[in-house]
Write a protein that holds these residues in place. Structure first.
Motif, mmCIF file in Angstrom:
data_model
loop_
_atom_site.group_PDB
_atom_site.id
_atom_site.type_symbol
_atom_site.label_atom_id
_atom_site.label_comp_id
_atom_site.label_asym_id
_atom_site.label_seq_id
_atom_site.Cartn_x
_atom_site.Cartn_y
_atom_site.Cartn_z
ATOM 1 N N ILE A 60 0.726 -1.198 -0.119
ATOM 2 C CA ILE A 60 0.052 0.235 0.043
ATOM 3 C C ILE A 60 0.826 1.450 -0.108
ATOM 4 O O ILE A 60 1.909 1.575 0.854
ATOM 5 N N VAL A 61 0.797 2.024 -0.986
ATOM 6 C CA VAL A 61 1.295 3.670 -1.118
ATOM 7 C C VAL A 61 0.054 5.140 -0.546
ATOM 8 O O VAL A 61 -0.486 5.060 -1.037
ATOM 9 N N LEU A 62 0.633 5.400 0.026
ATOM 10 C CA LEU A 62 -0.324 6.467 0.751
ATOM 11 C C LEU A 62 0.236 7.574 0.563
ATOM 12 O O LEU A 62 1.149 8.091 0.846
ATOM 13 N N ASP A 63 -0.553 8.715 0.055
ATOM 14 C CA ASP A 63 -0.715 10.031 -0.559
ATOM 15 C C ASP A 63 -1.224 11.057 -0.031
ATOM 16 O O ASP A 63 -2.286 10.973 0.152
ATOM 17 N N PRO A 64 -1.308 11.989 1.428
ATOM 18 C CA PRO A 64 -1.505 11.983 1.966
ATOM 19 C C PRO A 64 -2.728 13.708 0.913
ATOM 20 O O PRO A 64 -3.218 14.536 1.519
ATOM 21 N N ARG A 78 2.228 0.349 -11.568
ATOM 22 C CA ARG A 78 3.319 -0.761 -10.639
ATOM 23 C C ARG A 78 2.394 -1.958 -10.050
ATOM 24 O O ARG A 78 3.113 -2.430 -9.077
ATOM 25 N N GLN A 79 1.046 -2.380 -9.931
ATOM 26 C CA GLN A 79 0.581 -2.815 -9.012
ATOM 27 C C GLN A 79 0.663 -3.245 -7.356
ATOM 28 O O GLN A 79 0.737 -3.875 -6.979
ATOM 29 N N ARG A 80 1.007 -1.774 -7.450
ATOM 30 C CA ARG A 80 0.275 -1.753 -5.783
ATOM 31 C C ARG A 80 -0.477 -0.672 -5.508
ATOM 32 O O ARG A 80 -1.501 -0.383 -6.140
ATOM 33 N N LEU A 81 -1.200 -1.137 -4.353
ATOM 34 C CA LEU A 81 -2.522 -0.671 -3.756
ATOM 35 C C LEU A 81 -1.823 0.798 -3.543
ATOM 36 O O LEU A 81 -1.489 1.534 -2.906
ATOM 37 N N PHE A 82 -3.106 2.145 -3.501
ATOM 38 C CA PHE A 82 -2.814 3.248 -2.928
ATOM 39 C C PHE A 82 -3.958 3.466 -2.477
ATOM 40 O O PHE A 82 -5.642 3.754 -2.596
ATOM 41 N N ILE A 83 -3.705 4.722 -1.392
ATOM 42 C CA ILE A 83 -4.498 5.734 -0.783
ATOM 43 C C ILE A 83 -4.278 6.691 -0.439
ATOM 44 O O ILE A 83 -2.972 6.845 -0.763
#
Length: 271
Positions: A60-64, A78-83
């Motif tokens: 999981i990659v988080l970008d606030p 790149r097939q990561r999960l994202f928030i």
């Protein structure tokens, strides 16, 4: 409004190159990063490098602070999960678009339909008495100083003093009431010259609001699969129809040398 298929090819999603050369010399506002001039946009190459090397598929990659949405795009590719989180709804819309890009062919078809439906009506509002079209109206305060015009032959143009015809054309739209369904709220920010008493009519002339409404009406008739891309295209371009465009001399924008040539710029990115 005429679509450029080379530009539409930007909507073919590929991961950003994260080689050492691109990190040292990032492309900046090119490719998809040039689609929407979001305030505070950063070079994506270094962030894509971190995603690629510090995470693995399924992480999981988080970008606030979503901003331009480019981190969301590089993460999902790149097939990561994202928030992602952002106070600005435009940032959310832009991010959703970038992780689910429309087909360039569908987008081109939609833009061609818009051109057929509204281009002639918009052109009428800038048609001058000699059959040429106005490209800029240069004001000094509340005084119209000159009209910049372009003939139907693209390379022919010039500047002239305003005439009664120009004032009559402007007057037709003075009382125009925009059809945007909700009031626009501004806030106090001296850096971008805003205050809470501003309205849409402080930012746009009646003519510009009339033409934006024409575009919005045509866009809302398009399929939902393409509507978001068209609305975001309009928001990225509408600043050039606003009162935040300025003309100055002495800046030397292109050759870094003082010049008497009138050059056009814009503060509108601050909005």
């Amino acid at each position: 409004m005429k679509s450029n298929f080379k530009q539409l090819n930007l909507f073919e999603a590929e991961p950003t190159n994260t080689s050492p050369e691109t990190i040292v010399l990032p492309r900046g506002y090119k490719g998809l990063a040039a689609f929407h001039k979001y305030w505070g946009k950063k070079p994506i190459e270094s962030l894509a490098f971190l995603i690629e090397n510090l995470t693995k598929k399924g992480d999981i990659v988080l970008d606030p602070f979503l901003g331009s949405g480019l981190v969301a795009r590089e993460t999902v590719i790149r097939q990561r999960l994202f928030i992602g989180i952002d106070i600005n709804p435009v940032a959310v819309e832009l991010s959703n678009l970038l992780i689910d890009l429309p087909s360039p062919n569908l987008l081109k078809e939609a833009i061609d339909k818009l051109e057929i439906s509204v281009k002639s009506e918009i052109y009428k509002t800038y048609l001058l008495e000699d059959g040429k079209f106005a490209t800029h109206y240069l004001w000094n305060g509340n005084k119209l100083n000159s009209v910049w015009q372009l003939s139907q032959k693209r390379n022919e143009g010039g500047k002239r003093l305003p005439t009664n015809y120009d004032y009559q054309l402007l007057k037709q739209f003075e009382e125009y009431q925009p059809q945007i369904p909700r009031p626009i709220k501004f806030f106090q920010n001296s850096r971008i010259n805003t205050n809470d008493s501003l309205t849409l009519k402080d930012l746009f002339t009646g003519r510009a609001l009339h033409n934006i409404d024409l575009l919005l009406g045509a866009i809302h008739k398009q399929p939902d699969t393409i509507k978001s891309a068209l609305l975001l295209s309009l928001t990225s371009a509408s600043g050039q129809m606003s009162n935040m465009v300025f003309a100055i001399t002495g800046r030397g924008k292109t050759k870094s040398q003082p010049t008497n040539k009138i050059e056009v710029g814009s503060w509108v990115i601050g909005y």
